[in-house]
Write a protein that holds these residues in place. Structure first.
Motif, PDB file in Angstrom:
ATOM      1  N   LEU A 104       1.175  -1.085   0.460  1.00  0.00           N
ATOM      2  CA  LEU A 104      -0.331  -0.100  -0.120  1.00  0.00           C
ATOM      3  C   LEU A 104       0.565   1.142   0.030  1.00  0.00           C
ATOM      4  O   LEU A 104       0.059   2.797  -0.490  1.00  0.00           O
ATOM      5  CB  LEU A 104      -1.147  -0.261   1.261  1.00  0.00           C
ATOM      6  N   HIS A 105       2.265   1.486  -0.102  1.00  0.00           N
ATOM      7  CA  HIS A 105       3.058   1.696   0.469  1.00  0.00           C
ATOM      8  C   HIS A 105       3.868   2.497  -0.772  1.00  0.00           C
ATOM      9  O   HIS A 105       4.174   0.957  -1.911  1.00  0.00           O
ATOM     10  CB  HIS A 105       3.910   2.285   1.253  1.00  0.00           C
ATOM     11  N   ARG A 106       4.417   3.734  -2.106  1.00  0.00           N
ATOM     12  CA  ARG A 106       4.917   3.258  -3.305  1.00  0.00           C
ATOM     13  C   ARG A 106       6.199   5.018  -2.596  1.00  0.00           C
ATOM     14  O   ARG A 106       5.883   5.916  -2.572  1.00  0.00           O
ATOM     15  CB  ARG A 106       4.364   3.797  -3.955  1.00  0.00           C
ATOM     16  N   PRO A 107       7.922   4.247  -2.561  1.00  0.00           N
ATOM     17  CA  PRO A 107       8.468   5.040  -2.356  1.00  0.00           C
ATOM     18  C   PRO A 107       8.248   6.537  -3.596  1.00  0.00           C
ATOM     19  O   PRO A 107       7.817   5.949  -4.753  1.00  0.00           O
ATOM     20  CB  PRO A 107       9.641   4.416  -1.899  1.00  0.00           C
ATOM     21  N   TYR A 108       8.899   7.468  -3.476  1.00  0.00           N
ATOM     22  CA  TYR A 108       8.629   8.683  -4.276  1.00  0.00           C
ATOM     23  C   TYR A 108       9.920   8.005  -5.536  1.00  0.00           C
ATOM     24  O   TYR A 108      11.489   7.475  -4.881  1.00  0.00           O
ATOM     25  CB  TYR A 108       9.296  10.025  -4.343  1.00  0.00           C
ATOM     26  N   PRO A 109       9.733   8.797  -6.991  1.00  0.00           N
ATOM     27  CA  PRO A 109      10.795   7.813  -7.854  1.00  0.00           C
ATOM     28  C   PRO A 109      11.718   8.531  -6.711  1.00  0.00           C
ATOM     29  O   PRO A 109      12.234  10.068  -6.812  1.00  0.00           O
ATOM     30  CB  PRO A 109      10.585   8.565  -8.935  1.00  0.00           C
ATOM     31  N   ARG A 155      18.414   8.210  -4.262  1.00  0.00           N
ATOM     32  CA  ARG A 155      19.212   8.624  -2.622  1.00  0.00           C
ATOM     33  C   ARG A 155      19.676   8.411  -1.540  1.00  0.00           C
ATOM     34  O   ARG A 155      21.042   8.348  -1.006  1.00  0.00           O
ATOM     35  CB  ARG A 155      18.298   9.975  -2.882  1.00  0.00           C
ATOM     36  N   LEU A 156      19.048   7.870  -0.624  1.00  0.00           N
ATOM     37  CA  LEU A 156      19.021   7.593   0.926  1.00  0.00           C
ATOM     38  C   LEU A 156      20.189   6.119   0.719  1.00  0.00           C
ATOM     39  O   LEU A 156      20.854   6.201   1.503  1.00  0.00           O
ATOM     40  CB  LEU A 156      17.669   6.558   1.017  1.00  0.00           C
ATOM     41  N   GLN A 157      20.119   5.395  -0.067  1.00  0.00           N
ATOM     42  CA  GLN A 157      21.266   4.156  -0.252  1.00  0.00           C
ATOM     43  C   GLN A 157      22.212   5.162  -0.534  1.00  0.00           C
ATOM     44  O   GLN A 157      23.559   4.813  -0.310  1.00  0.00           O
ATOM     45  CB  GLN A 157      20.913   3.281  -0.885  1.00  0.00           C
ATOM     46  N   SER A 208       8.548  19.221  -3.012  1.00  0.00           N
ATOM     47  CA  SER A 208       7.678  19.764  -3.982  1.00  0.00           C
ATOM     48  C   SER A 208       6.792  18.874  -4.288  1.00  0.00           C
ATOM     49  O   SER A 208       5.704  19.049  -5.176  1.00  0.00           O
ATOM     50  CB  SER A 208       8.123  20.007  -5.067  1.00  0.00           C
ATOM     51  N   TRP A 209       6.975  17.486  -3.943  1.00  0.00           N
ATOM     52  CA  TRP A 209       6.171  16.219  -4.595  1.00  0.00           C
ATOM     53  C   TRP A 209       5.515  15.817  -3.564  1.00  0.00           C
ATOM     54  O   TRP A 209       5.187  14.384  -3.610  1.00  0.00           O
ATOM     55  CB  TRP A 209       7.326  15.316  -5.177  1.00  0.00           C
ATOM     56  N   GLY A 210       5.558  16.141  -2.690  1.00  0.00           N
ATOM     57  CA  GLY A 210       4.771  15.299  -0.827  1.00  0.00           C
ATOM     58  C   GLY A 210       3.172  15.905  -1.187  1.00  0.00           C
ATOM     59  O   GLY A 210       2.291  16.153  -2.439  1.00  0.00           O
ATOM     60  N   PHE A 243      17.154  17.101  -4.722  1.00  0.00           N
ATOM     61  CA  PHE A 243      17.290  16.624  -4.360  1.00  0.00           C
ATOM     62  C   PHE A 243      18.372  15.511  -4.509  1.00  0.00           C
ATOM     63  O   PHE A 243      19.369  15.162  -4.050  1.00  0.00           O
ATOM     64  CB  PHE A 243      15.946  15.584  -3.793  1.00  0.00           C
ATOM     65  N   ALA A 244      18.294  14.844  -6.091  1.00  0.00           N
ATOM     66  CA  ALA A 244      19.242  14.151  -6.403  1.00  0.00           C
ATOM     67  C   ALA A 244      20.960  14.607  -6.208  1.00  0.00           C
ATOM     68  O   ALA A 244      21.622  13.487  -6.654  1.00  0.00           O
ATOM     69  CB  ALA A 244      18.937  13.991  -8.114  1.00  0.00           C
ATOM     70  N   ALA A 245      20.917  16.029  -6.406  1.00  0.00           N
ATOM     71  CA  ALA A 245      22.069  16.418  -6.110  1.00  0.00           C
ATOM     72  C   ALA A 245      22.699  16.193  -4.731  1.00  0.00           C
ATOM     73  O   ALA A 245      21.959  16.434  -4.156  1.00  0.00           O
ATOM     74  CB  ALA A 245      22.020  18.083  -6.706  1.00  0.00           C
ATOM     75  N   PRO A 246      24.667  16.512  -5.159  1.00  0.00           N
ATOM     76  CA  PRO A 246      25.164  16.230  -3.628  1.00  0.00           C
ATOM     77  C   PRO A 246      24.568  17.309  -2.939  1.00  0.00           C
ATOM     78  O   PRO A 246      24.198  18.852  -3.210  1.00  0.00           O
ATOM     79  CB  PRO A 246      26.561  16.662  -4.756  1.00  0.00           C
ATOM     80  N   LEU A 247      25.299  16.738  -1.385  1.00  0.00           N
ATOM     81  CA  LEU A 247      23.994  17.976  -1.392  1.00  0.00           C
ATOM     82  C   LEU A 247      25.031  19.340  -0.678  1.00  0.00           C
ATOM     83  O   LEU A 247      24.150  20.362  -0.487  1.00  0.00           O
ATOM     84  CB  LEU A 247      24.765  17.724   0.826  1.00  0.00           C
TER      85      LEU A 247
END
Length: 250
Positions: free
Chosen positions: A121-126, A131-133, A218-220, A242-246
């Motif tokens: 029932l849950h879907r991680p955002y694309p 990115r977390l890994q 912007s995606w929530g 979000f996908a870019a380096p910190l």
């Protein structure tokens, strides 16, 4: 970047789209409290409209109860949610603690009976999991701060193979309270990533948290206009950022 920040992520609406689970669990809890009600199996459009306003789990159970009313005044809810919430508690003669306990009981039973079905029932955002890994591979610390029960969030993260530094659920207190504790416990800069603008505004209004960098994704589950005219100290965060380096975050 002189010192890597400690990234603190909200869960629902930032890491995972749990709208289907929200309605599924809210509906089950509402029917457990009022079995005579008739509620659709799939989330009605009004529930999706209310979701950006919902702050705590018990509120979504109350929303499900309210959506059983044919005379529900949705525009009134959207215009003055807090007042309507208190009116609804009196109407149903229920306390937040009862609503929360029923919700968590229904979730716990669902996980025990059919964990794979609940997880589905849950879907991680694309791009989120990757990115977390990458953050873990880079040695950048991150943790989760959610109004969901901590145990439920931990189970989902474990299923995705993710190991945050910690998961703080609603049991640990409000988000400003938890962030305040974190700011006192360690010297790293704190970056807080959230999809609920009022929560970020509450953080910015807390004197001890002025140094926390606040990001509104912007995606929530955003309400109309949430990304417009952001106050000082709150920055919009888009997927490509979000996908870019910190070091390249806004």
């Amino acid at each position: 970047m002189a010192e890597a920040p400690l990234l603190v992520f909200d869960f629902d609406g930032v890491l995972v789209d749990g709208m289907a689970e929200y309605w599924w669990s809210a509906r089950r809890a509402a029917l457990a409290l009022r079995p005579e009600l008739h509620l659709p199996e799939h989330a009605p459009a009004a529930f999706s409209q209310l979701r950006p306003l919902i702050h705590k789990g018990w509120e979504m159970v109350l929303a499900a109860l309210e959506l059983s009313r044919p005379d529900l005044n949705l525009p009134a809810y959207l215009a003055d949610y807090d007042h309507q919430l208190q009116t609804a508690l009196r109407r149903w003669q229920l306390e937040p603690q009862t609503l929360q306990q029923t919700l968590e009981q229904q979730r716990a039973e669902a996980i025990q009976a059919a964990p794979a079905a609940w997880l589905s029932l849950h879907r991680p955002y694309p791009g989120i999991l990757e990115r977390l890994q990458a953050l873990e591979a880079e040695g950048s610390p991150w943790r989760v701060l959610t109004t969901k029960g901590g145990a439920f969030a931990r189970q989902l993260l474990e299923a995705y193979g993710l190991t945050p530094e910690a998961v703080d659920g609603h049991e640990q207190g409000s988000k400003p309270e938890v962030l305040d504790q974190l700011s006192r416990q360690q010297e790293r800069p704190l970056w807080f990533v959230e999809d609920r603008r009022p929560t970020l505004e509450a953080v910015r209004a807390t004197p001890s948290l002025q140094a926390v960098r606040c990001f509104l994704v912007s995606w929530g589950y955003l309400a109309p206009g949430d990304l417009e005219q952001l106050p000082a100290g709150i920055t919009a965060l888009h997927p490509e950022q979000f996908a870019a380096p910190l070091a390249r975050w806004p």
